[in-house]
Motif scaffolding. Structure first.
Motif, short mmCIF file in Angstrom:
data_model
loop_
_atom_site.label_atom_id
_atom_site.label_comp_id
_atom_site.label_asym_id
_atom_site.label_seq_id
_atom_site.Cartn_x
_atom_site.Cartn_y
_atom_site.Cartn_z
N LYS A 240 -35.47 -24.16 104.37
CA LYS A 240 -36.78 -24.29 103.87
C LYS A 240 -36.58 -22.83 102.88
CE LYS A 240 -39.53 -22.21 106.84
NZ LYS A 240 -40.70 -22.15 107.98
N TRP B 158 -39.10 -20.22 100.55
CA TRP B 158 -40.45 -19.64 100.26
C TRP B 158 -40.29 -18.71 99.12
CZ3 TRP B 158 -45.14 -20.81 101.89
CH2 TRP B 158 -45.79 -20.00 101.80
N ALA C 258 -46.32 -21.82 95.35
CA ALA C 258 -46.25 -21.59 96.85
C ALA C 258 -46.89 -22.46 97.65
CB ALA C 258 -46.83 -20.16 97.33
N TYR D 90 -44.90 -25.68 97.65
CA TYR D 90 -43.57 -25.56 98.48
C TYR D 90 -44.03 -25.67 100.02
CZ TYR D 90 -39.90 -24.42 95.34
OH TYR D 90 -38.94 -24.35 94.28
N LEU D 91 -45.15 -25.18 100.22
CA LEU D 91 -45.42 -25.14 101.74
C LEU D 91 -46.19 -26.50 102.01
CD1 LEU D 91 -46.41 -23.76 104.50
CD2 LEU D 91 -48.49 -23.15 103.27
N CYS E 43 -41.59 -28.73 101.69
CA CYS E 43 -41.04 -28.50 102.82
C CYS E 43 -41.53 -29.69 103.90
CB CYS E 43 -41.49 -27.20 103.39
SG CYS E 43 -40.84 -25.86 102.57
N THR F 17 -34.12 -20.12 106.56
CA THR F 17 -34.99 -19.92 105.55
C THR F 17 -34.34 -19.06 104.43
OG1 THR F 17 -36.92 -20.16 107.12
CG2 THR F 17 -37.51 -19.05 105.00
N ASP G 183 -44.75 -24.31 109.23
CA ASP G 183 -44.38 -23.30 108.65
C ASP G 183 -44.13 -21.94 109.85
OD1 ASP G 183 -43.38 -21.64 106.50
OD2 ASP G 183 -45.09 -20.57 106.41
N ARG H 23 -50.37 -15.00 106.02
CA ARG H 23 -49.84 -15.45 104.79
C ARG H 23 -50.64 -16.57 104.21
NH1 ARG H 23 -43.75 -17.95 105.96
NH2 ARG H 23 -42.78 -17.23 104.27
#
Length: 444
Positions: free
Chosen positions: A200, A202, A215, A218-219, A223, A285, A392, A398
């Motif tokens: 993963k 980040w 971001a 990606y999240l 992913c 990660t 996640d 976050r």
């Protein structure tokens, strides 16, 4: 059938008649597909409308199932307690020696420790910051190439000097965030057919709106898609910035291809087509630098799209001849590409094509339930965000900013991802671009 019911008016016969009528509806729908232009254009409109919704649901459900299965398998790996394979870390770089040093230092204290860390200096240009050997951990070995040969060939030459069973490849702008790599290594010990494990990613730093939307990408997408694809049996592409390979699998497919600008996508398809497995480890990660400007982001995604066009041209046939576990991934890549092109062609021509006696256009069919479609799309994407947060599994602090700006993601998708796809996909499909260095922060 109605006359048949008159003579045999029993509940069983009525149920049978109803099922026959239901099947007849499917036959009628199939006939509509080939009824030009009315049926065919209606089917195109349905494809444009429903494909992203169905895809989002498929990703979310598959990712949750994959997470559940991975938790169960992780417990089995811990109980099995097999000996872990040896591994080395390979870090190629061109010019940015300071970043490469930071990457090497981030893996120096990993448990279990690597046999060695190999840094490949791919003929860095004159005037670049020299590599400060005093800052390197003791386990680092530097390979200096006399001239620049491109990232893929630099990786090949670095791999040729390594004898470990597993080779972990990291870009110079990548930092290890996971200190314990035993879980990733246990996957290789458990399955001798496993050729690659990607982890993963980040963002290392989110300093502006460009990086914030990356971001979210990606999240909520990258992913999650990798997690879902693991359940399907193969993944679209390993992340070249953060991946571990089995050395024998690399030798079997002759390493990285220096004749493509996206060596990770190309290698993923060749390795899986050759029968090796590839999987995603959400617990392994890394932190990676994000493109700092819209322009650099657009050029990065254009390169990725070019790579997708190249692999669909070069490797689609081999995928469908190979182990069927990779077929769902190849089909999804093909359908996603077709969906984007259909959307663009619809926008260009659909407003002018009359459909049916009422004179409605294809655009009318696509947007005839626009408010309901918008509500459904928001609900589905919101559910996808929540699933991604569960996957996640980090501190809640976050996520609020990502959720707040998530309504901007469709704009990001159409202005950046789709336009870069339209520019990059034909380049990769019709041209042969050789491997070259394109640092994320310098893609201007």
């Amino acid at each position: 059938m109605d006359s048949f019911l008159i003579f045999f008016p029993t509940p069983e016969v009525a149920a049978f008649a109803s099922s026959v009528k239901s099947n007849a509806l499917w036959i009628d729908e199939l006939r509509r597909w080939f009824n030009w232009p009315n049926g065919t254009l209606r089917s195109i409109a349905d494809f444009v409308n429903f494909f992203p919704i169905l895809l989002s649901l498929l990703w979310s459900i598959s990712a949750m199932l994959a997470l559940w299965m991975d938790v169960r398998q992780s417990r089995q790996r811990r109980r099995a307690n097999r000996p872990l394979p040896s591994y080395s870390v390979l870090i190629p770089f061109y010019g940015d020696a300071d970043a490469a040093v930071r990457t090497a230092r981030s893996v120096a204290s990993i448990c279990p420790a690597p046999e060695e860390i190999v840094m490949v200096n791919d003929g860095s240009p004159e005037g670049s910051v020299p590599l400060d050997l005093a800052l390197l951990p003791p386990s680092v070995r530097v390979v200096n190439l006399p001239r620049n040969v491109g990232k893929a060939e630099a990786l090949n030459r670095g791999m040729a000097t390594i004898r470990s069973e597993i080779i972990v490849c990291m870009d110079a702008d990548t930092r290890a965030a996971t200190d314990d790599w035993s879980g990733m290594l246990a996957r290789f010990a458990e399955d001798p057919e496993l050729g690659a494990v990607t982890g993963k990613i980040w963002p290392e730093r989110v300093g502006n709106l460009t990086q914030l939307l990356q971001a979210i990408d990606y999240l909520v997408v990258i992913c999650m898609v990798k997690c879902a694809e693991t359940l399907w049996g193969g993944i679209m592409t390993v992340s070249g910035a953060w991946v571990a390979y089995r050395r024998s699998a690399m030798q079997n497919v002759h390493g990285w291809n220096p004749c493509t600008s996206t060596e990770d996508i190309d290698l993923s398809w060749r390795m899986q087509a050759a029968g090796w497995k590839a999987t995603f480890d959400p617990a392994w990660t890394a932190l990676v630098g994000m493109a700092p400007t819209w322009k650099s982001l657009w050029f990065q995604r254009r390169r990725w799209s070019s790579g997708m066009g190249r692999v669909l041209r070069d490797h689609s046939a081999s995928v469908f001849r190979a182990d069927p576990r990779h077929v769902p991934v190849a089909l999804m890549a093909l359908l996603s590409s077709v969906w984007i092109w259909v959307c663009i062609l619809t926008a260009a021509t659909g407003f002018l094509i009359p459909v049916g006696a009422k004179g409605r256009t294809l655009a009318d069919l696509i947007y005839h339930w626009q408010w309901e479609y918008l509500a459904v799309s928001i609900a589905i994407f919101g559910a996808q965000i929540l699933v991604a947060i569960v996957l996640d599994g980090q501190s809640w602090r976050r996520y609020p900013l990502l959720i707040l700006f998530s309504p901007l993601y469709p704009l990001y998708f159409w202005l950046i991802l789709v336009t870069s796809f339209l520019a990059g996909f034909p380049r990769g499909f019709f041209r042969c671009d050789g491997g070259r260095w394109e640092p994320t922060a310098e893609l201007e």
